[in-house]
Motif scaffolding. Structure first.
Motif, PDB file in Angstrom:
ATOM      1  N   MET A 191      45.683  38.053  34.977  1.00 50.12           N
ATOM      2  CA  MET A 191      45.202  38.293  36.345  1.00 50.12           C
ATOM      3  C   MET A 191      45.398  39.742  36.770  1.00 50.12           C
ATOM      4  O   MET A 191      44.547  40.298  37.464  1.00 50.12           O
ATOM      5  CB  MET A 191      45.879  37.333  37.317  1.00 50.12           C
ATOM      6  CG  MET A 191      45.386  35.927  37.110  1.00 50.12           C
ATOM      7  SD  MET A 191      45.570  34.790  38.459  1.00 50.12           S
ATOM      8  CE  MET A 191      45.384  35.723  39.913  1.00 50.12           C
ATOM      9  N   VAL A 192      46.496  40.334  36.338  1.00 50.88           N
ATOM     10  CA  VAL A 192      46.741  41.748  36.656  1.00 50.88           C
ATOM     11  C   VAL A 192      45.605  42.613  36.101  1.00 50.88           C
ATOM     12  O   VAL A 192      45.213  43.606  36.706  1.00 50.88           O
ATOM     13  CB  VAL A 192      48.116  42.198  36.103  1.00 50.88           C
ATOM     14  CG1 VAL A 192      48.255  43.710  36.095  1.00 50.88           C
ATOM     15  CG2 VAL A 192      49.235  41.562  36.923  1.00 50.88           C
ATOM     16  N   ILE A 193      45.056  42.207  34.981  1.00 46.37           N
ATOM     17  CA  ILE A 193      43.961  42.955  34.354  1.00 46.37           C
ATOM     18  C   ILE A 193      42.605  42.597  34.968  1.00 46.37           C
ATOM     19  O   ILE A 193      41.818  43.473  35.337  1.00 46.37           O
ATOM     20  CB  ILE A 193      43.943  42.703  32.828  1.00 46.37           C
ATOM     21  CG1 ILE A 193      45.219  43.223  32.177  1.00 46.37           C
ATOM     22  CG2 ILE A 193      42.704  43.328  32.186  1.00 46.37           C
ATOM     23  CD1 ILE A 193      45.441  42.748  30.746  1.00 46.37           C
ATOM     24  N   LEU A 194      42.307  41.285  35.070  1.00 43.96           N
ATOM     25  CA  LEU A 194      40.949  40.854  35.415  1.00 43.96           C
ATOM     26  C   LEU A 194      40.603  40.836  36.906  1.00 43.96           C
ATOM     27  O   LEU A 194      39.446  41.050  37.263  1.00 43.96           O
ATOM     28  CB  LEU A 194      40.676  39.465  34.825  1.00 43.96           C
ATOM     29  CG  LEU A 194      40.480  39.408  33.317  1.00 43.96           C
ATOM     30  CD1 LEU A 194      40.168  37.988  32.874  1.00 43.96           C
ATOM     31  CD2 LEU A 194      39.380  40.359  32.863  1.00 43.96           C
ATOM     32  N   VAL A 195      41.561  40.580  37.787  1.00 43.79           N
ATOM     33  CA  VAL A 195      41.227  40.492  39.219  1.00 43.79           C
ATOM     34  C   VAL A 195      40.702  41.833  39.751  1.00 43.79           C
ATOM     35  O   VAL A 195      39.635  41.863  40.377  1.00 43.79           O
ATOM     36  CB  VAL A 195      42.412  39.946  40.047  1.00 43.79           C
ATOM     37  CG1 VAL A 195      42.174  40.138  41.543  1.00 43.79           C
ATOM     38  CG2 VAL A 195      42.622  38.463  39.726  1.00 43.79           C
ATOM     39  N   PRO A 196      41.378  42.937  39.508  1.00 45.03           N
ATOM     40  CA  PRO A 196      40.803  44.213  39.984  1.00 45.03           C
ATOM     41  C   PRO A 196      39.445  44.516  39.349  1.00 45.03           C
ATOM     42  O   PRO A 196      38.535  44.995  40.032  1.00 45.03           O
ATOM     43  CB  PRO A 196      41.847  45.258  39.579  1.00 45.03           C
ATOM     44  CG  PRO A 196      43.116  44.493  39.421  1.00 45.03           C
ATOM     45  CD  PRO A 196      42.709  43.132  38.934  1.00 45.03           C
TER      46      PRO A 196
ATOM     47  N   ALA B 275      36.824  42.320  41.088  1.00 47.95           N
ATOM     48  CA  ALA B 275      36.548  42.785  42.453  1.00 47.95           C
ATOM     49  C   ALA B 275      35.607  43.987  42.433  1.00 47.95           C
ATOM     50  O   ALA B 275      34.673  44.065  43.244  1.00 47.95           O
ATOM     51  CB  ALA B 275      37.855  43.131  43.162  1.00 47.95           C
ATOM     52  N   ILE B 276      35.827  44.878  41.497  1.00 47.32           N
ATOM     53  CA  ILE B 276      34.957  46.054  41.378  1.00 47.32           C
ATOM     54  C   ILE B 276      33.565  45.637  40.917  1.00 47.32           C
ATOM     55  O   ILE B 276      32.551  46.042  41.505  1.00 47.32           O
ATOM     56  CB  ILE B 276      35.574  47.097  40.420  1.00 47.32           C
ATOM     57  CG1 ILE B 276      36.831  47.697  41.046  1.00 47.32           C
ATOM     58  CG2 ILE B 276      34.558  48.181  40.057  1.00 47.32           C
ATOM     59  CD1 ILE B 276      37.698  48.487  40.080  1.00 47.32           C
ATOM     60  N   PHE B 277      33.487  44.815  39.887  1.00 47.97           N
ATOM     61  CA  PHE B 277      32.199  44.427  39.311  1.00 47.97           C
ATOM     62  C   PHE B 277      31.336  43.655  40.308  1.00 47.97           C
ATOM     63  O   PHE B 277      30.139  43.904  40.440  1.00 47.97           O
ATOM     64  CB  PHE B 277      32.397  43.595  38.038  1.00 47.97           C
ATOM     65  CG  PHE B 277      31.108  43.205  37.389  1.00 47.97           C
ATOM     66  CD1 PHE B 277      30.416  44.110  36.598  1.00 47.97           C
ATOM     67  CD2 PHE B 277      30.561  41.939  37.594  1.00 47.97           C
ATOM     68  CE1 PHE B 277      29.215  43.767  36.010  1.00 47.97           C
ATOM     69  CE2 PHE B 277      29.358  41.586  37.008  1.00 47.97           C
ATOM     70  CZ  PHE B 277      28.673  42.499  36.211  1.00 47.97           C
ATOM     71  N   PHE B 278      31.916  42.691  41.015  1.00 45.42           N
ATOM     72  CA  PHE B 278      31.150  41.858  41.944  1.00 45.42           C
ATOM     73  C   PHE B 278      31.111  42.438  43.357  1.00 45.42           C
ATOM     74  O   PHE B 278      30.493  41.845  44.245  1.00 45.42           O
ATOM     75  CB  PHE B 278      31.704  40.434  41.976  1.00 45.42           C
ATOM     76  CG  PHE B 278      31.375  39.655  40.739  1.00 45.42           C
ATOM     77  CD1 PHE B 278      30.089  39.204  40.498  1.00 45.42           C
ATOM     78  CD2 PHE B 278      32.356  39.406  39.800  1.00 45.42           C
ATOM     79  CE1 PHE B 278      29.779  38.496  39.351  1.00 45.42           C
ATOM     80  CE2 PHE B 278      32.068  38.702  38.644  1.00 45.42           C
ATOM     81  CZ  PHE B 278      30.769  38.243  38.412  1.00 45.42           C
TER      82      PHE B 278
ATOM     83  N   GLU C  96      39.382  37.722  47.535  1.00 47.17           N
ATOM     84  CA  GLU C  96      38.421  36.677  47.173  1.00 47.17           C
ATOM     85  C   GLU C  96      38.417  36.434  45.660  1.00 47.17           C
ATOM     86  O   GLU C  96      38.434  35.287  45.209  1.00 47.17           O
ATOM     87  CB  GLU C  96      37.016  37.061  47.650  1.00 47.17           C
ATOM     88  CG  GLU C  96      35.988  35.970  47.448  1.00 47.17           C
ATOM     89  CD  GLU C  96      34.623  36.345  48.022  1.00 47.17           C
ATOM     90  OE1 GLU C  96      33.630  35.827  47.484  1.00 47.17           O
ATOM     91  OE2 GLU C  96      34.558  37.139  48.988  1.00 47.17           O
ATOM     92  N   ILE C  97      38.411  37.500  44.896  1.00 49.16           N
ATOM     93  CA  ILE C  97      38.452  37.378  43.434  1.00 49.16           C
ATOM     94  C   ILE C  97      39.840  36.881  43.010  1.00 49.16           C
ATOM     95  O   ILE C  97      39.967  36.109  42.061  1.00 49.16           O
ATOM     96  CB  ILE C  97      38.096  38.715  42.751  1.00 49.16           C
ATOM     97  CG1 ILE C  97      36.679  39.156  43.144  1.00 49.16           C
ATOM     98  CG2 ILE C  97      38.234  38.608  41.237  1.00 49.16           C
ATOM     99  CD1 ILE C  97      35.576  38.192  42.739  1.00 49.16           C
TER     100      ILE C  97
ATOM    101  N   ILE D 100      42.773  29.975  41.021  1.00 53.42           N
ATOM    102  CA  ILE D 100      42.214  28.657  40.712  1.00 53.42           C
ATOM    103  C   ILE D 100      41.948  28.533  39.212  1.00 53.42           C
ATOM    104  O   ILE D 100      42.311  27.538  38.576  1.00 53.42           O
ATOM    105  CB  ILE D 100      40.929  28.401  41.533  1.00 53.42           C
ATOM    106  CG1 ILE D 100      41.269  28.265  43.014  1.00 53.42           C
ATOM    107  CG2 ILE D 100      40.184  27.165  41.010  1.00 53.42           C
ATOM    108  CD1 ILE D 100      40.065  28.322  43.941  1.00 53.42           C
ATOM    109  N   LEU D 101      41.300  29.548  38.644  1.00 54.87           N
ATOM    110  CA  LEU D 101      41.007  29.528  37.208  1.00 54.87           C
ATOM    111  C   LEU D 101      42.288  29.562  36.378  1.00 54.87           C
ATOM    112  O   LEU D 101      42.375  28.913  35.336  1.00 54.87           O
ATOM    113  CB  LEU D 101      40.098  30.703  36.836  1.00 54.87           C
ATOM    114  CG  LEU D 101      38.663  30.625  37.359  1.00 54.87           C
ATOM    115  CD1 LEU D 101      37.960  31.962  37.183  1.00 54.87           C
ATOM    116  CD2 LEU D 101      37.891  29.511  36.687  1.00 54.87           C
ATOM    117  N   ALA D 102      43.289  30.303  36.849  1.00 54.97           N
ATOM    118  CA  ALA D 102      44.553  30.396  36.114  1.00 54.97           C
ATOM    119  C   ALA D 102      45.299  29.064  36.111  1.00 54.97           C
ATOM    120  O   ALA D 102      45.830  28.658  35.074  1.00 54.97           O
ATOM    121  CB  ALA D 102      45.439  31.494  36.717  1.00 54.97           C
TER     122      ALA D 102
END
Length: 151
Positions: free
Chosen positions: A25-30, A33-36, A42-43, A49-51
């Motif tokens: 999550m430390v890697i993917l959430v930021p 958020a940038i990509f979407f 929100e991300i 939830i996914l975790a």
């Protein structure tokens, strides 16, 4: 005679699952958020939830995979390269199938876009899983049993 095999404890499995998901999550959430172009909160909620879903599936999946290792007379931390690849890919396929509807609904995107998003995330996670698990096994190795017992 059969070799005595050591399995990871429930506490060890929980440590693995929580540390795996936290670092992911430390890697993917930021990045998400940038990509979407969505707020990180929100991300982040989607990530949580996914975790949680992934941790529950992870505990069950690893227990089943360890059972196959035991049947083969090896401990999970001594898994072969091919075994590690099969482990990572199988788990990610299971997550892919169960995550697409959630991505589509949460991000308000089509099922095709959700599938493509999940493919990108899954591709990253397959490599991440391999290296995380390898590092985890080195940090928390299981002892190789030296005793043999008769059944």
């Amino acid at each position: 005679m059969s070799a005595k095999v050591v399995l990871r404890s429930g506490k060890d499995r929980l440590r693995y699952a929580v540390s795996f998901e936290f670092l992911l999550m430390v890697i993917l959430v930021p990045a998400g958020a940038i990509f979407f172009d969505k707020p990180i909160t929100e991300i982040g909620v989607l990530g949580i939830i996914l975790a949680v879903k992934a941790m529950i599936l992870n505990l069950a999946y690893n227990r089943i995979f360890d059972h196959f290792d035991t049947k083969a007379g090896r401990v999970s931390s001594q898994r072969s390269q091919v075994g590690r690849i099969l482990h990572a890919v199988g788990f990610e396929l299971m997550l892919l199938i169960s995550s697409i509807p959630l991505y589509a609904w949460w991000l308000q995107i089509t099922l095709l876009d959700a599938f493509l998003t999940d493919i990108v995330v899954t591709t990253f996670i397959v490599g991440y899983t391999y290296f995380f698990t390898l590092g985890y096994d080195k940090a928390f190795p299981l002892p190789m049993p030296s005793e043999f017992e008769e059944i």
